[in-house]
Structures are given as structure tokens and as C-alpha cells.
Design an enzyme around this catalytic site. Structure first.
Site, PDB file in Angstrom:
ATOM      1  N   THR A  40       1.141   8.002  -1.931  1.00  0.00           N
ATOM      2  CA  THR A  40       1.992   7.085  -2.703  1.00  0.00           C
ATOM      3  C   THR A  40       3.450   7.539  -2.664  1.00  0.00           C
ATOM      4  O   THR A  40       4.364   6.715  -2.544  1.00  0.00           O
ATOM      5  CB  THR A  40       1.502   7.034  -4.171  1.00  0.00           C
ATOM      6  N   HIS A  43       4.916   6.436   0.516  1.00  0.00           N
ATOM      7  CA  HIS A  43       5.259   4.996   0.509  1.00  0.00           C
ATOM      8  C   HIS A  43       6.619   4.801  -0.169  1.00  0.00           C
ATOM      9  O   HIS A  43       7.440   4.004   0.282  1.00  0.00           O
ATOM     10  CB  HIS A  43       4.213   4.187  -0.279  1.00  0.00           C
TER      11      HIS A  43
END
Ligand SMILES: NC(=O)c1ccc[n+]([C@@H]2O[C@H](COP(=O)([O-])OP(=O)(O)OC[C@H]3O[C@@H](n4cnc5c(N)ncnc54)[C@H](O)[C@@H]3O)[C@@H](O)[C@H]2O)c1
Ligand SMILES: [Zn+2]
Ligand SMILES: [Zn+2]
Length: 343
Positions: A40, A43
Site C-alpha cells: 500500500t 501504491h
């Protein structure tokens, strides 16, 4: 204090100087000892479509961390100064239907640390007391910090029987690697892993997978059938690659389970649904960690000393080296990257 933050809506993150957060009612303030980088965070770093639609800068990133409680807010009775704690990144509301029914992992009002509110890549962080999970000091900080991610693997693996089972795990990212170790510790008869990256195939062997197969080397269906005649008892899908979905449905024995944790770039995927039906497969979506059952199961596994997690920690570096960490992750040349916070 120093923190790693997404400062503007564009690729990259940087170190910023911000005011130390103050503890509010029901919250605890943690002095960081270690943190780890999650997909995450990558990202958010690369600023893909998901990140651009979800993150509102400025935002301190990071949701996998551990440290010592330095202050507790008004009303906190179950945590005290000096406790060693690790982060549960999902902050749930406690009053929606799911929360009230003991299904906090699917709370409709979930806020995620380092995504929806400021996270823990900083010298100090303030979080709700129940999200600071008390951890035994015998667990090394390099492992304690990534319990949020380890908990994804525990939740997925423990969503069905493991003892004496043949388990297929697709995708040997950090979570797949953790799952191999958990299944072995819980008494699986055989763990078959799939992975495309040679670097991670090496890690899969190190954590103890019995068989590691690469789709690049041809007919996966046949090679799985060779080592698991009649099909595997369970498949844990941890690659997020669409081809693993069909493989899971074809390779799991009638009456077996398919536990899906991987997230797909394109949410619309197709599988042979008649096989799902006529094989009587138990297909489950898995999100987060069961609150708080997964954490208790994880503590038992960690304290039992049977998890082989060290090979997954491929890099340990000071948090100020975050650029190098992100680039390593981007290149797929890492398992877990752990940050330290000593001055
Ligand atoms: N549901 C949840 O709550 C939740 C939480 C965390 C992560 N996730 C998802 O779980 C998955 C695993 O997380 P991670 O951090 O280990 O991710 P990761 O991206 O590091 O690992 C995925 C691995 O799958 C491998 N892979 C790609 N194509 C493959 C194929 N065809 N066959 C076999 N392996 C293949 C990749 O090389 C990589 O090593 C990701 O999709 C992630 O988005 C879901
Ligand atoms: Zn994470
Ligand atoms: Zn809720």
C-alpha cells in the site's frame, strides 16, 4: 518530529518536520521502534489511480509499526505507559451492524492508518488504544512491527482447516511467504507455492514450502496434480494475479476451500462458476484481520516459536533511507523492508 509524508498529489514521498501529535481521549501515543513497508505504501509512493483517488495530502504514511507507549489519553484503562505495542491499521467505528455483530473487519466506517488518517512512519504516532495491540517483549521488534501484514496471512490461513491438509498458496509476496510458514506451523501435510519472480521463489524455499512452482515453466495445472492427486484441500490466493483465480478453482478438490486475499487490478474477473458449484467449493473473500481473534491466534503462533519469518525480512534500514526502500520494493527485490528509528 520527523515523518515520511505524501506532501503533494504527485509521485514520491519526503521527510517532513511536523509537530509531535498530542494524545486525545481513548488514544495512546507511541514512540516508534520499528516499522515495515507494505505494498500500500508503494501504491501511495508511485501515486497510482487508487492512491490518487483515496489519499488527500498532506498525509504521514505507514501503517505497520511497533513501539512503546509514552502517554495514554483520558479514559484509557487497558493500556499503560511502557507497554510494547504493534499497530492494527483498521480503525473501526464500534457501532455499525458489523461491529456490533463481532465482524469489525468489515466495518462500513473503517479508516486506515497512513491512508485515511496520519500513519506511523514518524518518531511518534497517536492511535486509538485498541489499535495498539499489546505484544510480548520476547517478540523481536523487526517482527512485531509487521503483525498487521502477518495478520492478513493468519486470517486467510485460519479461515479453514490446516492440520494434515494439502495447501496451495499462489503468490509469494511477503503475505504468501508468511502464509507458508503459518500453514507449516499449523500442521499442514504439504504446502505448494506458486510464484513468478526468481528472487521470491528463493524465499519460498527458505520459509519451507514443500514444492515451489513457476508459471513460467509450463503447465501449472498438471504439475500441481502430480504432487496433489485429486486436488489440494485448500488454496490461498495471495498473488492478485487473475490467472491464479482459475488455477485455484481447477486445482482445489471437490468440497475444498478457496480463500481469496489478493486484490485484482481489474475487479471484474471471470472464473468457471459451474465448477465452483458442482465441486461444492467454499470460496471466501478475506479482508484485514478478524478483530480480535486473529491477533490472539497470531500471538499464540509467534510465542510458540514455530514460525519461520526471518527469511522474509530481507532488508533493515534507517527510516531516512525510505527512497532506497521504495525502489527496492518497486523492483520486487525485497521481502519485508523494515525501518528502524534510532537517532
Ligand atoms: N484483502 C486484504 O485485506 C489485503 C490486505 C493486504 C494485501 N492484500 C493483497 O494481497 C496480495 C498479497 O500481498 P503482498 O503484500 O504479499 O503482495 P505482493 O504484490 O508483494 O505479492 C504478490 C506476489 O505474487 C506474485 N505473482 C504475480 N503473478 C503471479 C502468478 N501468475 N502466479 C504466482 N505468483 C504471481 C508476484 O511476483 C508477487 O511476488 C496483494 O494482491 C495485495 O494487494 C489484500
Ligand atoms: Zn499493509
Ligand atoms: Zn463499524
Amino acid at each position: 518530529m520527523k515523518a515520511i509524508a505524501k506532501v503533494r498529489p504527485a509521485p514520491g514521498v519526503e521527510i517532513v518536520d511536523v509537530k509531535e501529535p498530542e494524545v486525545g481521549p481513548g488514544e495512546v501515543k507511541i514512540r516508534l521502534e520499528a516499522a515495515s513497508v507494505c505494498g500500500t505504501d508503494l501504491h501511495i509512493y508511485t501515486w497510482d489511480n487508487w492512491a490518487a483517488s483515496r489519499i488527500h495530502p498532506p498525509r504521514i504514511i505507514g501503517h505497520e509499526f511497533c513501539g512503546t507507549i509514552e502517554a495514554v489519553g483520558v479514559g484509557v484503562t487497558d493500556r499503560k505507559v511502557g507497554d510494547f505495542v504493534a499497530s492494527e491499521s483498521h480503525i473501526v467505528c464500534g457501532h455499525c451492524r458489523q461491529c456490533l455483530h463481532g465482524q469489525g473487519h468489515v466495518c462500513v466506517n473503517t479508516r486506515i492508518l497512513g491512508v485515511d488518517i496520519d500513519g506511523g512512519f514518524a518518531s511518534h504516532v497517536v492511535i486509538p488504544s485498541q489499535n495498539a495491540r499489546i505484544t510480548d517483549r520476547s517478540i523481536p521488534k523487526e517482527i512485531a512491527c509487521f503483525q498487521d501484514a502477518l495478520g492478513n496471512a493468519v486470517h486467510t490461513a485460519m479461515a479453514g482447516p490446516l492440520l494434515n491438509q494439502t495447501v496451495l498458496i499462489t503468490g509469494m509476496g511477503p503475505i504468501g511467504l508468511f502464509a507458508v510458514s503459518i500453514c507449516k506451523a499449523a500442521g499442514a501435510a504439504k504446502v505448494i507455492a506458486t510464484e513468478v519472480s526468481p528472487y521470491r521463489i528463493g524465499l519460498a524455499h527458505e520459509v519451507g514450502a514443500d514444492v515451489v512452482l513457476s508459471p513460467a515453466e509450463g503447465d501449472l495445472d498438471k504439475r500441481i496434480a502430480d504432487v496433489a492427486p485429486g486436488g489440494v484441500d485448500a488454496t490461498l490466493e495471495m498473488s492478485g494475479h487473475p490467472s491464479s483465480l482459475g488455477l485455484a478453482v481447477r486445482s482445489t478438490r471437490p468440497g475444498g476451500r478457496v480463500s481469496l486475499l489478493g486484490v485484482y487490478g481489474d475487479p471484474n474477473q471471470s472464473v468457471d462458476m459451474n465448477s465452483v458449484i458442482f465441486k461444492g467449493l467454499n470460496v471466501q473473500g478475506i479482508v484485514g484481520r478478524n478483530l480480535w481473534q486473529t491477533w490472539d491466534q497470531m500471538a499464540t503462533l509467534l510465542l510458540g516459536g514455530k514460525l519461520n519469518l526471518k527469511p522474509v525480512i530481507t532488508h533493515t534500514m534507517h527510516y531516512t533511507e525510505f527512497q532506497a526502500a521504495m525502489e527496492l520494493m518497486k523492483a520486487g527485490k525485497a521481502g519485508k523492508v523494515v525501518f528502524t528509528f534510532e537517532d
